[in-house]
Design a protein around this motif. Structure first.
Motif, PDB file in Angstrom:
ATOM      1  N   ALA A 172       0.837  -1.205   0.000  1.00 28.76           N
ATOM      2  CA  ALA A 172       0.000   0.000   0.000  1.00 28.76           C
ATOM      3  C   ALA A 172       0.865   1.245   0.000  1.00 28.76           C
ATOM      4  O   ALA A 172       0.747   2.081   0.886  1.00 28.76           O
ATOM      5  N   SER A 173       1.753   1.352  -0.990  1.00 28.53           N
ATOM      6  CA  SER A 173       2.659   2.506  -1.001  1.00 28.53           C
ATOM      7  C   SER A 173       2.939   2.940  -2.424  1.00 28.53           C
ATOM      8  O   SER A 173       3.062   2.113  -3.327  1.00 28.53           O
ATOM      9  N   HIS A 174       3.058   4.251  -2.583  1.00 21.82           N
ATOM     10  CA  HIS A 174       3.449   4.798  -3.881  1.00 21.82           C
ATOM     11  C   HIS A 174       4.918   5.206  -3.855  1.00 21.82           C
ATOM     12  O   HIS A 174       5.385   5.911  -4.745  1.00 21.82           O
ATOM     13  N   GLY A 225      19.583   5.299  -1.133  1.00 24.34           N
ATOM     14  CA  GLY A 225      18.372   5.427  -0.340  1.00 24.34           C
ATOM     15  C   GLY A 225      17.415   6.464  -0.891  1.00 24.34           C
ATOM     16  O   GLY A 225      17.388   6.744  -2.090  1.00 24.34           O
ATOM     17  N   PHE A 226      16.630   7.060   0.004  1.00 23.40           N
ATOM     18  CA  PHE A 226      15.612   8.031  -0.404  1.00 23.40           C
ATOM     19  C   PHE A 226      15.302   8.925   0.795  1.00 23.40           C
ATOM     20  O   PHE A 226      15.884   8.756   1.876  1.00 23.40           O
ATOM     21  N   GLY A 227      14.416   9.862   0.602  1.00 26.58           N
ATOM     22  CA  GLY A 227      13.921  10.677   1.706  1.00 26.58           C
ATOM     23  C   GLY A 227      15.028  11.375   2.482  1.00 26.58           C
ATOM     24  O   GLY A 227      15.890  12.055   1.908  1.00 26.58           O
ATOM     25  N   TYR A 228      15.007  11.196   3.789  1.00 28.97           N
ATOM     26  CA  TYR A 228      15.937  11.895   4.678  1.00 28.97           C
ATOM     27  C   TYR A 228      17.274  11.162   4.836  1.00 28.97           C
ATOM     28  O   TYR A 228      18.094  11.573   5.659  1.00 28.97           O
ATOM     29  N   ASP A 229      17.498  10.094   4.087  1.00 30.50           N
ATOM     30  CA  ASP A 229      18.740   9.317   4.258  1.00 30.50           C
ATOM     31  C   ASP A 229      20.017  10.170   4.230  1.00 30.50           C
ATOM     32  O   ASP A 229      20.922   9.924   5.027  1.00 30.50           O
ATOM     33  N   PRO A 230      20.141  11.166   3.336  1.00 24.28           N
ATOM     34  CA  PRO A 230      21.403  11.934   3.300  1.00 24.28           C
ATOM     35  C   PRO A 230      21.655  12.762   4.562  1.00 24.28           C
ATOM     36  O   PRO A 230      22.781  13.199   4.794  1.00 24.28           O
ATOM     37  N   ASP A 264      23.319  -3.079   3.159  1.00 23.46           N
ATOM     38  CA  ASP A 264      23.666  -2.767   4.554  1.00 23.46           C
ATOM     39  C   ASP A 264      22.522  -2.045   5.253  1.00 23.46           C
ATOM     40  O   ASP A 264      22.180  -2.339   6.396  1.00 23.46           O
ATOM     41  N   LYS A 265      21.941  -1.058   4.558  1.00 23.61           N
ATOM     42  CA  LYS A 265      20.806  -0.350   5.169  1.00 23.61           C
ATOM     43  C   LYS A 265      19.702  -1.341   5.526  1.00 23.61           C
ATOM     44  O   LYS A 265      19.093  -1.257   6.593  1.00 23.61           O
ATOM     45  N   ASN A 266      19.470  -2.309   4.636  1.00 25.17           N
ATOM     46  CA  ASN A 266      18.389  -3.265   4.853  1.00 25.17           C
ATOM     47  C   ASN A 266      18.666  -4.249   5.986  1.00 25.17           C
ATOM     48  O   ASN A 266      17.790  -5.012   6.373  1.00 25.17           O
ATOM     49  N   LEU A 285      -4.862   2.518   7.903  1.00 20.37           N
ATOM     50  CA  LEU A 285      -5.698   3.181   6.891  1.00 20.37           C
ATOM     51  C   LEU A 285      -5.195   2.884   5.469  1.00 20.37           C
ATOM     52  O   LEU A 285      -5.973   2.552   4.567  1.00 20.37           O
ATOM     53  N   LYS A 286      -3.886   2.951   5.276  1.00 23.99           N
ATOM     54  CA  LYS A 286      -3.339   2.684   3.933  1.00 23.99           C
ATOM     55  C   LYS A 286      -3.505   1.214   3.556  1.00 23.99           C
ATOM     56  O   LYS A 286      -3.818   0.881   2.412  1.00 23.99           O
ATOM     57  N   ALA A 287      -3.295   0.314   4.526  1.00 17.15           N
ATOM     58  CA  ALA A 287      -3.431  -1.116   4.225  1.00 17.15           C
ATOM     59  C   ALA A 287      -4.877  -1.462   3.856  1.00 17.15           C
ATOM     60  O   ALA A 287      -5.123  -2.172   2.871  1.00 17.15           O
ATOM     61  N   GLY A 321      11.087   3.671  -3.230  1.00 17.85           N
ATOM     62  CA  GLY A 321      12.182   3.316  -2.323  1.00 17.85           C
ATOM     63  C   GLY A 321      11.754   2.260  -1.314  1.00 17.85           C
ATOM     64  O   GLY A 321      12.476   1.294  -1.044  1.00 17.85           O
ATOM     65  N   LYS A 322      10.555   2.429  -0.777  1.00 20.80           N
ATOM     66  CA  LYS A 322      10.031   1.440   0.176  1.00 20.80           C
ATOM     67  C   LYS A 322       9.829   0.091  -0.494  1.00 20.80           C
ATOM     68  O   LYS A 322      10.160  -0.956   0.076  1.00 20.80           O
ATOM     69  N   LEU A 323       9.252   0.094  -1.693  1.00 22.11           N
ATOM     70  CA  LEU A 323       8.971  -1.165  -2.397  1.00 22.11           C
ATOM     71  C   LEU A 323      10.260  -1.948  -2.601  1.00 22.11           C
ATOM     72  O   LEU A 323      10.332  -3.149  -2.335  1.00 22.11           O
TER      73      LEU A 323
END
Ligand code: Y43
Ligand code: MG
Length: 198
Positions: free
Chosen positions: A10-12, A154-159, A177-179, A54-56, A15-17
């Motif tokens: 349930a995500s657009h 990564g994505f988002g706030y990673d930097p 490694d992040k995973n 809610l998203k699920a 990066g999460k996918l």
């Protein structure tokens, strides 16, 4: 034990996918909700848990499949946990670069010792849209907010997120490694245990 070979995510957020599929491995095929609808539900909850459920439910209703949602964000100590559930909307929907620029600016005079933060991830799994017993798993990842961006992965706030145990930003970690150590990895570990996948 429940057996899911196909789940809708349930995500657009691509990066999460990518991260969640890599963590789940080949036994579970994560299909993106984007295959079914481009409409994103409004995240009206006041907590990660509420928004994840809610998203699920929304994704399961649209797809007819069991659904996994990830509601996540960055909680900065100096800001009393903000941006928190509003992390994606911190700079009014202008995207990751604007969110990061705003956070750096808000924290520009804050000394290192007060720059603690945690990434939060709540995963919610529902078997169907009206499932009265969603499975909920939470993961936290403690770090600090840097004074400038560093790293390309990564994505988002990673930097902006300094990872003390690796002495680098989370965008400088390799994806694998992040995973292994992220908030999302911790939540997924718990979910795998709950599902008997390990
Ligand atoms: O590992 C991460 N590394 C960096 N940043 C991250 C991470 N995990 C969450 N974040 C940030 C991105 C976004 O600013 C917010 C999530 O917001 P959140 O609403 O859960 O996701 P989203 O709107 O991007 O996609 P969607 O709601 O369709 O799943 O936290
Ligand atoms: Mg969102």
């Amino acid at each position: 034990m429940m057996n899911f070979t196909q789940l809708v995510l349930a995500s657009h957020n691509a990066g999460k996918l990518k991260e969640l599929q890599a963590m789940l491995g080949e036994s579970v095929h994560l299909r993106s909700i984007g295959e079914f609808s481009s409409v994103e539900p409004e995240e009206t909850g006041l907590s990660f848990v509420e928004n994840a459920i809610l998203k699920a439910r929304n994704a399961s209703r649209i797809s007819g499949l069991p659904a996994l949602a990830d509601d996540s964000g960055l909680a900065v100590d100096f800001l009393g946990g903000a941006p928190g559930i509003y992390s994606a909307r911190y700079a009014d929907g202008k995207g990751d670069a604007a969110n990061n620029a705003k956070l750096l600016d808000v924290l520009k005079d804050v000394p290192e010792a007060e720059r603690g933060a945690q990434f939060v991830c709540v995963l919610a799994l529902v078997r169907h849209a009206d499932d009265p017993l969603p499975i909920l798993c939470e993961g936290l990842w403690h770090g600090r907010i840097l004074t400038q961006a560093s790293g390309e992965h990564g994505f988002g706030y990673d930097p902006l997120f300094w990872v003390p145990e690796r002495e680098c930003s989370s965008a400088e970690l390799s994806p694998s490694d992040k995973n292994l150590i992220s908030h999302r990895a911790r939540a997924m570990d718990l979910l795998r245990q709950r599902l008997g996948l390990k």
